[in-house]
Design an enzyme around this catalytic site. Structure first.
Site, PDB file in Angstrom:
ATOM      1  N   PHE A 220      32.502  72.974  19.434  1.00 46.85           N
ATOM      2  CA  PHE A 220      33.834  72.834  18.799  1.00 46.85           C
ATOM      3  C   PHE A 220      34.983  73.089  19.779  1.00 46.85           C
ATOM      4  O   PHE A 220      36.101  73.385  19.350  1.00 46.85           O
ATOM      5  CB  PHE A 220      33.961  73.780  17.598  1.00 46.85           C
ATOM      6  CG  PHE A 220      32.796  73.728  16.649  1.00 46.85           C
ATOM      7  CD1 PHE A 220      32.508  72.574  15.954  1.00 46.85           C
ATOM      8  CD2 PHE A 220      31.978  74.832  16.465  1.00 46.85           C
ATOM      9  CE1 PHE A 220      31.427  72.513  15.088  1.00 46.85           C
ATOM     10  CE2 PHE A 220      30.890  74.779  15.596  1.00 46.85           C
ATOM     11  CZ  PHE A 220      30.614  73.619  14.905  1.00 46.85           C
TER      12      PHE A 220
ATOM     13  N   ILE B 158      27.316  67.731  21.541  1.00 45.62           N
ATOM     14  CA  ILE B 158      27.387  69.065  20.937  1.00 45.62           C
ATOM     15  C   ILE B 158      26.982  69.022  19.464  1.00 45.62           C
ATOM     16  O   ILE B 158      27.093  70.012  18.770  1.00 45.62           O
ATOM     17  CB  ILE B 158      28.790  69.687  21.118  1.00 45.62           C
ATOM     18  CG1 ILE B 158      29.883  68.798  20.542  1.00 45.62           C
ATOM     19  CG2 ILE B 158      29.044  69.945  22.596  1.00 45.62           C
ATOM     20  CD1 ILE B 158      31.291  69.394  20.647  1.00 45.62           C
ATOM     21  N   GLY B 159      26.540  67.855  19.007  1.00 47.55           N
ATOM     22  CA  GLY B 159      26.046  67.766  17.638  1.00 47.55           C
ATOM     23  C   GLY B 159      26.456  66.535  16.844  1.00 47.55           C
ATOM     24  O   GLY B 159      25.778  66.177  15.885  1.00 47.55           O
TER      25      GLY B 159
ATOM     26  N   PRO C  16      26.794  55.292  10.707  1.00 44.33           N
ATOM     27  CA  PRO C  16      27.260  55.776   9.398  1.00 44.33           C
ATOM     28  C   PRO C  16      26.722  57.158   9.010  1.00 44.33           C
ATOM     29  O   PRO C  16      27.475  57.987   8.501  1.00 44.33           O
ATOM     30  CB  PRO C  16      26.751  54.707   8.433  1.00 44.33           C
ATOM     31  CG  PRO C  16      26.582  53.483   9.267  1.00 44.33           C
ATOM     32  CD  PRO C  16      26.193  53.952  10.635  1.00 44.33           C
ATOM     33  N   LYS C  17      25.437  57.405   9.263  1.00 47.93           N
ATOM     34  CA  LYS C  17      24.874  58.687   8.809  1.00 47.93           C
ATOM     35  C   LYS C  17      25.455  59.869   9.575  1.00 47.93           C
ATOM     36  O   LYS C  17      25.829  60.885   8.984  1.00 47.93           O
ATOM     37  CB  LYS C  17      23.349  58.675   8.967  1.00 47.93           C
ATOM     38  CG  LYS C  17      22.641  57.834   7.925  1.00 47.93           C
ATOM     39  CD  LYS C  17      21.138  58.016   8.041  1.00 47.93           C
ATOM     40  CE  LYS C  17      20.417  57.185   6.991  1.00 47.93           C
ATOM     41  NZ  LYS C  17      18.957  57.263   7.167  1.00 47.93           N
TER      42      LYS C  17
ATOM     43  N   GLN D 245      29.517  64.320  10.408  1.00 47.56           N
ATOM     44  CA  GLN D 245      30.650  64.796  11.202  1.00 47.56           C
ATOM     45  C   GLN D 245      31.841  65.120  10.302  1.00 47.56           C
ATOM     46  O   GLN D 245      32.492  66.149  10.440  1.00 47.56           O
ATOM     47  CB  GLN D 245      30.999  63.693  12.217  1.00 47.56           C
ATOM     48  CG  GLN D 245      32.247  63.880  12.997  1.00 47.56           C
ATOM     49  CD  GLN D 245      31.998  64.662  14.259  1.00 47.56           C
ATOM     50  OE1 GLN D 245      31.190  65.586  14.297  1.00 47.56           O
ATOM     51  NE2 GLN D 245      32.666  64.299  15.315  1.00 47.56           N
TER      52      GLN D 245
ATOM     53  N   GLY E 118      37.885  57.827  17.425  1.00 50.93           N
ATOM     54  CA  GLY E 118      37.242  59.132  17.268  1.00 50.93           C
ATOM     55  C   GLY E 118      37.435  59.717  15.881  1.00 50.93           C
ATOM     56  O   GLY E 118      38.352  59.345  15.159  1.00 50.93           O
TER      57      GLY E 118
ATOM     58  N   GLY F  70      36.048  63.345  15.424  1.00 45.98           N
ATOM     59  CA  GLY F  70      35.693  64.761  15.504  1.00 45.98           C
ATOM     60  C   GLY F  70      36.823  65.667  15.049  1.00 45.98           C
ATOM     61  O   GLY F  70      36.604  66.633  14.326  1.00 45.98           O
ATOM     62  N   GLU F  71      38.029  65.364  15.453  1.00 44.69           N
ATOM     63  CA  GLU F  71      39.172  66.233  15.154  1.00 44.69           C
ATOM     64  C   GLU F  71      39.749  65.962  13.763  1.00 44.69           C
ATOM     65  O   GLU F  71      40.021  66.906  13.005  1.00 44.69           O
ATOM     66  CB  GLU F  71      40.287  66.076  16.194  1.00 44.69           C
ATOM     67  CG  GLU F  71      39.840  65.760  17.618  1.00 44.69           C
ATOM     68  CD  GLU F  71      39.288  66.936  18.406  1.00 44.69           C
ATOM     69  OE1 GLU F  71      39.526  68.092  18.031  1.00 44.69           O
ATOM     70  OE2 GLU F  71      38.593  66.680  19.412  1.00 44.69           O
TER      71      GLU F  71
HETATM   72 MO1  MOS Z   1      37.190  69.591  21.235  1.00 46.30          MO
HETATM   73  S1  MOS Z   1      38.504  70.963  20.619  1.00 46.30           S
HETATM   74  O1  MOS Z   1      37.673  68.106  21.295  1.00 46.30           O
HETATM   75  O2  MOS Z   1      35.864  70.168  21.910  1.00 46.30           O
END
Ligand code: MOS
Length: 708
Positions: A237, A463-464, A602-603, A608, A672, A674-675
């Site tokens: 993270f 990272i996952g 998709p999964k 995420q 993206g 993730g954020e």
């Molecule tokens: Mo991040 S806060 O994009 O690892």
């Protein structure tokens, strides 16, 4: 892949490394078997500011199994620390001087033949200090804020503070406490020198190439002499975006002892050694016309950093970009405290900023008596409000519609506290998020083997989120071969370069490189086969008497991207239940909708988004680092006292996608997510709590005591 709005039960490739992970065969940094391993345990400072006078290591050195005890007083000088241009501020240098900047700062590393013996010996180390008065509380130091850059001090579009001239005004302060990443996997490193100038490490990192550079710089080695291996990372993270002092200490300890050294941080160390989302104070002022048109937005923020390093993040950026207000101005400041340096944490800056801006927008909606979605649509930005550029792609309005339908927004009552279910107050809330969509450069090797197996190689880590799964999906589609025939190698610094996994840019960047490499490999086959449609790769290799065919392709974004503003967008909807007597908040249902371009996997994309929502719910309801400011020491540096959401806190989270390709950002159409999975979630919860109770909580987390 279709452009249909996706369901909450997506089809598609399952996680390619899922079986390895659930069977325990995926190896994490601390799990490698290395011969002659010795174990390091760090000793932290017990004061918060001052000077180390003396460190008594005698008892520790005499303890059973102890190999060495390193401190500032006896550790060999780290070459990169000595020759770096001296600057007043910078990353913490371990064992560099006698100064203490924060409580828990490592002052010694004990190395022994077992972990248990190292742990015992570490308890035998004591130090004498000259302590000085410290400051660890941002609240009482807000007047000491400073700006490191001109644009932080003074961003003005149109007229500054124009909100004051509007007939309808909101002016409120918001606070978020320090939050810690706390991934499940502890930070861990095994460091082993293979020659006087060659080192290999297994370490938890979001970027094997950046770790390679940092260690090479610290020990003055050519980068290729540093081998970094991290094929699996158990969450991060942002906490593994940089190389931390404990990693440098382990490399040093291996040099000193001549043995491979394993150093695993304790859970308590994870609170003071690998960064955090900083405690931040904000003030948002909004001015609007009675029909809900924004006249001005002013957003001020002050975050904390350490005394030795300035950490800045884009807390106020979201207010410069989210709404089509003619007048916007922002200020962003830091206060230096006797704490360790923060680091980016999922949605760095924006997650903090969105809590304030999206709470304030909600407050404005009640003042105007306009539905919060309607208010956002009346101020919808069709072009970038900051620079006037068109967006590469923006379907946030569709995300609003979809999310509203899925949460059952028509059941919401505009009057707070008006609805109950089985004795609980019911509230609905929503809030939006956004984050820059990036594409940097990556190089991918694509190799077709004689047996029809495609091997892809690049140095990215995962990272996952499911990087391997997304990459295999892309290659499968371009090459027209099944996913089972594709192997994706990563997390190794000797592979072709890829960026650090951070900033929601990996699917866009590395995915495009995989795409480009596969296109090039296919072309090579085509040429070889005499320009016929060449898809029987094994046959062509056999005809040519080759055991493989490969390409190495570098890929990056083009200049045309500068003509557009590129962001991913999200909206989060919450239905909450609040107990009228106890103030307990239960999430009843959470819906997140992302506009992140075309969804490649998709999964894993769904997972995420769900993970990001849960992280935001933690930010909203439970997570808070507590410091006893008298001592400058953390009170709740463990999972018993620092509360992350558990299964029972999260009954139902659903994720949906607009799923429209962004044809400008890259050839695969993906942005993206993730954020944006976390950005806006905390405000959605706070807004739902207000709708349920009529109580506006502006300082997170929303604990029951704030509602009774
Ligand atoms: Mo991040 S806060 O994009 O690892």
């Amino acid at each position: 892949m279709t452009n249909d709005i996706m369901t909450n039960d997506p089809k598609g490739l399952s996680r390619v490394d899922g079986r390895l992970k659930v069977t325990g065969r995926a190896k994490y940094s601390a799990e490698y078997k290395v011969k002659d391993l010795v174990y390091g345990v760090l000793v932290g400072s017990t004061i918060t500011k001052g000077t180390i006078k003396f460190i008594d290591t005698k008892k520790a050195e005499a303890a059973p199994g102890v190999v060495s005890v390193l401190t500032y007083f006896n550790a060999p000088k780290i070459p990169g620390y000595q020759t770096d241009t001296p600057s007043p501020k910078g990353p913490l240098k371990i064992f560099y001087n006698d100064q203490i900047y924060f409580n828990g700062q490592p002052i010694a590393l004990v190395i022994a033949d077992t972990f248990e013996r190292a742990l015992f010996a570490a308890s035998q180390v004591s130090a004498a200090y000259a302590a000085e008065p410290h400051q660890t509380d941002l609240k009482t130091n807000l007047d000491k804020g400073f700006s490191t850059r001109k644009e932080d001090k003074d961003f003005v579009k149109g007229t500054a503070d124009a909100w004051k001239t509007a007939p309808i005004k909101v002016e409120q302060e918001y606070v978020i406490p320090t939050e810690v990443h706390n991934p499940m996997e502890l930070h861990a490193i095994i460091a082993k020198w293979n020659a006087a100038d060659k080192i290999s490490v297994y370490t938890k990192t979001q970027g094997v190439k950046s770790t390679q550079r940092s260690i090479a710089q610290a020990f003055k080695l050519p980068p290729e002499n540093v081998q970094v291996t991290a094929p699996f990372v158990g969450g991060a993270f942002g906490a593994a975006l940089r190389t931390w002092p404990h990693e440098i200490a382990a490399v040093l300890a291996s040099k000193v002892t001549g043995k491979p050294v394993k150093l695993v941080l304790s859970r308590a160390d994870m609170f003071t050694s690998v960064g955090y989302r900083p405690y931040t104070w904000q003030k948002v002022s909004l001015g609007a016309t009675p029909d809900g048109k924004l006249v001005g937005i002013t957003h001020e923020a002050t975050g904390q950093s350490s005394v030795y390093e300035d950490f800045t993040e884009g807390v106020v950026n979201i207010s410069q970009l989210m709404y089509a207000s003619p007048n916007i101005n922002t200020h962003y400041k830091l206060v230096s405290l006797n704490v360790n340096t923060p680091t980016p944490m999922r949605g760095p800056g924006e997650a903090t900023g969105a809590f304030a801006l999206e709470s304030a927008m909600d407050e404005l909606s009640y003042q105007l008596n306009i539905d919060p979605i309607d208010l956002r649509m009346r101020n919808y930005a069709e072009t970038d409000p900051g620079n006037g550029k068109p967006y590469s792609s923006k379907y946030l309005s569709e995300a609003y519609k979809l999310g509203a339908e899925k949460i059952g927004w028509t059941n919401r009552n505009q009057k707070p506290g008006a609805v109950t279910e089985n004795g609980w107050l019911v509230g609905y809330g929503m809030a939006a998020g956004m984050f820059g969509a990036h594409r940097s450069s990556a190089t991918v090797l694509a190799r077709m083997m004689a047996d029809g197996t495609l091997v892809l190689q690049t140095a990215v880590t995962d990272i996952g989120p499911g990087t391997g799964t997304a990459m295999v999906s892309i290659a499968s589609e371009v090459m027209g071969i099944p996913a089972e025939k594709i192997k994706f190698d990563m997390g190794d610094s000797s592979l072709p370069p890829s960026p650090t996994q951070g900033g929601s840019q990996i699917t866009s960047t590395v995915g495009s490189a995989v795409h480009d490499a596969c296109v090039e490999l296919k072309e090579k086959f085509k040429t070889m086969a005499g320009n016929t449609d060449a898809t029987n790769y094994t046959q062509i290799l056999k005809q040519q008497n080759l055991d493989k065919l490969e390409v190495t392709t570098a890929s990056k974004g083009g200049a045309e991207q500068g003509k557009y503003s590129m962001y991913s967008w999200s909206v989060h909807f919450m239905k909450v239940l609040v107990h009228p007597t106890t103030g307990v908040v239960k999430i009843n249902k959470a819906i997140s909708v992302a506009d992140a371009g075309l969804i490649i996997s998709p999964k894993t994309a769904r997972s995420q988004m769900i993970g990001g929502s849960i992280m935001g719910i933690g930010m909203a309801l439970t997570e808070e680092v507590v410091i006893d400011h008298r001592y400058g020491r953390l009170v709740n540096n463990n999972f018993a006292d620092y509360h992350v959401p558990v299964q029972a806190d999260i009954p139902q989270v659903e994720a949906y996608f607009v799923n429209k390709p962004d044809t400008i950002l890259n050839p695969i159409g993906a942005r993206g997510m993730g954020e944006i999975a976390t950005i806006g979630v905390a405000a959605a919860v706070a807004n739902a709590v207000y709708n349920a109770t009529g109580k506006r909580v502006r300082d997170l987390p929303i604990t029951p005591d704030k509602l009774v």
